[in-house]
Design an enzyme around this catalytic site. Structure first.
Site, short mmCIF file in Angstrom:
data_model
loop_
_atom_site.label_atom_id
_atom_site.label_comp_id
_atom_site.label_asym_id
_atom_site.label_seq_id
_atom_site.Cartn_x
_atom_site.Cartn_y
_atom_site.Cartn_z
CG HIS A 1 0.78 -23.15 -32.90
ND1 HIS A 1 1.85 -24.03 -32.65
CD2 HIS A 1 -0.27 -24.07 -33.01
CE1 HIS A 1 1.17 -25.19 -32.18
NE2 HIS A 1 0.03 -25.29 -32.63
CG ASP A 2 -0.55 -18.65 -36.54
OD1 ASP A 2 0.66 -19.56 -36.97
OD2 ASP A 2 -1.66 -19.10 -37.20
#
Ligand SMILES: [Ca+2]
Length: 313
Positions: free
Chosen positions: A243-244
């Protein structure tokens, strides 16, 4: 391209760790002014510790790490040990950091930095619940107009939710904070689950990390192996979604991502859909666009970039 001068606001988190490593491996494009920790995936005592472990893993004990808010604005903290493990950074065994935690509160560091740097030069990169950013905006409303932009991981439209059927974790944990940030008038770029669920660490991509033959490559391989167990079981996906790192990859290679400039509102009332990002993807409301909401990425390009950069550490 003008270099991005960023504050990473984070709740590490294996994927946060990879996002930080990517930023620290990319000094031509990114200067990290500081890292601010927030409660999220695990409590603050662990996220600030993990942030320092990751800086030391990257060989950057000089990076300043600050602890921020230990709970959301108006709700009890929800954590995600079921995804990230007890430490938040399960997988590799990383030594306890020797670099200090800064004394200053993360919120004050954000305010002071944005005020001290030239207007329009600082970008905030939130990778967790938006508590620190919202508190900074409430305490110092003048900083919003001084920011270059906010690039954050959070929300979902087509993927709807991961922590509840209707909401993504970061936004769900502190929806009041998200509402403040999305209403701030700052230029916001959003990496929702719609994008991050396409950034999957397949077996082949994981092997590429390990094949770097470095301490960082091995640690990232172990982190993503730990992290993938949850998503493999839940979604039947071929690996862990990173995600990040989409946030820091976007700063380096925005061309890897596509999205739409649309209106995004945050649900803060309904317990059923708390923290839902109501994204007007089809532009069916007359509401003013307030975010560049990403919808797709070039996953092979993303992993090629990530592997090439991690090899430098
Ligand atoms: Ca995170």
């Amino acid at each position: 391209m003008q270099k991005h001068r960023i504050i990473i606001d984070t709740d590490p988190g294996q994927d946060d760790a990879v996002a930080i490593l990517l930023a620290l491996a990319s000094p031509e494009e990114i200067e990290v002014l500081g890292i601010t920790a927030v409660a999220g995936n695990v409590p603050l005592a662990l996220t600030q510790l993990n942030a320092r472990k990751v800086c030391e893993l990257a060989g950057r004990p000089d990076i300043k790490v600050f602890a921020g808010c230990d709970r959301p604005l108006g709700r009890p903290l929800v954590t995600a040990e079921h995804v990230h493990g007890k430490t938040g950074l399960d997988g590799p065994v990383l030594p306890d950091p020797r670099m200090p935690l800064q004394d200053q509160h993360a919120v004050d560091f954000i305010i002071d930095t944005v005020r001290a740097e030239p207007a329009g030069s600082v970008t905030l990169c939130p990778l967790g619940p938006l508590t620190n950013i919202a508190v900074a905006f409430e305490k110092a409303p003048d900083i919003a107009t001084r920011l270059r932009e906010i690039v954050l991981m959070g929300g979902a439209y087509f993927e709807v939710g991961n922590i509840t059927p209707a909401a993504e974790f970061n936004i769900h944990v502190d929806p009041q904070a998200a509402k403040i940030v999305f209403g701030s008038g700052v230029q916001i770029t959003v990496m929702p689950l719609d994008v991050t669920h396409k950034a999957l660490v397949t077996q082949r991509r994981n092997e590429a990390f390990r094949a770097l033959g470095t301490r960082v490559g091995e640690a990232v391989a172990q982190m993503t192996e730990f992290f993938e167990r949850y998503d493999k079981e839940k979604y039947g996906s071929p690996g862990a979604p990173l995600h990040d790192p989409c946030v820091t990859a976007y700063l380096i290679r925005p061309d890897l991502f596509t999205g739409r400039h649309i209106n995004v509102e945050i649900e803060t009332q309904s317990e059923l859909t708390m923290g839902m990002t109501v994204a007007d993807w089809w532009r069916v409301t007359g509401r003013q666009p307030n975010a560049l909401f990403m919808g797709d990425l070039d996953a092979d390009g993303f992993f090629a970039l990530l592997t090439e950069r991690l090899a430098r550490l």
